[in-house]
Design an enzyme around this catalytic site. Structure first.
Site, PDB file in Angstrom:
ATOM      1  N   GLU A  12      -4.559   7.556  20.026  1.00 23.55           N
ATOM      2  CA  GLU A  12      -5.117   7.166  21.323  1.00 23.55           C
ATOM      3  C   GLU A  12      -4.552   7.977  22.483  1.00 23.55           C
ATOM      4  O   GLU A  12      -5.151   8.001  23.563  1.00 23.55           O
ATOM      5  CB  GLU A  12      -4.879   5.674  21.561  1.00 23.55           C
ATOM      6  CG  GLU A  12      -5.638   4.783  20.578  1.00 23.55           C
ATOM      7  CD  GLU A  12      -5.300   3.317  20.702  1.00 23.55           C
ATOM      8  OE1 GLU A  12      -6.168   2.494  20.373  1.00 23.55           O
ATOM      9  OE2 GLU A  12      -4.172   2.982  21.130  1.00 23.55           O
ATOM     10  N   ASP A 197     -14.902  -0.204  16.337  1.00 23.32           N
ATOM     11  CA  ASP A 197     -15.437  -1.096  15.312  1.00 23.32           C
ATOM     12  C   ASP A 197     -16.088  -2.283  15.999  1.00 23.32           C
ATOM     13  O   ASP A 197     -15.855  -2.526  17.181  1.00 23.32           O
ATOM     14  CB  ASP A 197     -14.317  -1.586  14.376  1.00 23.32           C
ATOM     15  CG  ASP A 197     -13.227  -2.344  15.139  1.00 23.32           C
ATOM     16  OD1 ASP A 197     -13.315  -3.590  15.199  1.00 23.32           O
ATOM     17  OD2 ASP A 197     -12.309  -1.705  15.688  1.00 23.32           O
TER      18      ASP A 197
END
EC number: 3.2.2.9
Length: 233
Positions: A12, A197
């Site tokens: 990230e 997701d």
């Protein structure tokens, strides 16, 4: 101007870290803080580690040592809003805990005792994020992001969140802790995360597969926001 940026995981923060000029590294209490310049703006990029405690610790170190004027939380999230797909963006206008319950004492679900029911992102930063999304041609949803120390991939956990926070657009594990610390320090924040997701029983499989896609989207957006703050947009 000084900007604080915080993400939990290596994937990230890696793309943003690689773009920082004249970078120096400070390591403390398990956190990594990369200080330097991004598009000519002073930044401190924190890799905090996963979960609320790590996020709160990393944010405290960031605010205490670097003293940024604002904080951007970047990374990935599980999508709850039906229009969200992998790589799409969520922009917080507020964040709440989904795993806090002191309702026995009259507090709202998700509200920590002696704290606000929600932590609100700075309207100017929300607007900045949405303008940056538009320039990049991304799809984004603005709304409530909920946080807790659980990766949601079971029907019961998902049902609890949907029932308790029907307006929630995404779920993840750090944003509210980051916002909580920013609130304590009176520093404005915004959460901009990309969907890795949808929070269902297969979410652990799609998370592993699409984390890189989410990291690319969120990092690209953060860069665009920094450039706008630097007057380059």
């Amino acid at each position: 101007m000084k900007i604080g940026i915080i993400g939990a995981m290596e994937q990230e923060v890696a793309l943003l870290r690689d773009r920082i000029d004249h970078s120096t590294l400070c390591q403390q209490a398990g956190c990594e803080i990369y200080m330097g310049q991004l598009h000519g703006v002073e930044v401190a990029l924190v890799k905090s580690g996963i979960g609320k405690v790590s996020a709160a610790l990393g944010t405290t170190l960031l605010l205490d040592h670097f003293k940024p004027e604002l904080v951007i939380n970047t990374g990935s999230a599980g999508g709850l809003a039906p229009s969200l797909k992998v790589g799409d963006i969520v922009v917080s206008h507020e964040v709440r805990y989904h795993d806090v319950d002191v309702t026995a004492f009259g507090y709202e679900p998700g509200q920590m005792a002696q704290c606000p029911a929600s932590f609100n992102a700075a309207p100017s930063l929300v607007a900045l994020a949405e303008e940056s999304v538009d320039r990049l041609g991304m799809h984004a949803v603005r709304g409530l992001v909920v946080s807790g120390d659980a990766f949601i991939n079971d029907a019961d956990g998902l049902a609890h969140i949907r029932q308790t926070f029907p307006q929630a657009i995404a779920v993840e594990m750090e944003a509210t802790a980051i916002a909580h610390v920013c609130h304590q320090f009176a520093v404005p924040f915004v959460v901009v995360r990309a969907i890795s997701d949808v929070a269902d029983q297969a979410s652990h499989l799609s998370f592993d597969e699409f984390l890189t896609v989410a990291a690319q989207s969120s990092s690209r957006l953060v860069e665009e926001m920094v450039q706008a703050l630097a007057g380059q947009r």
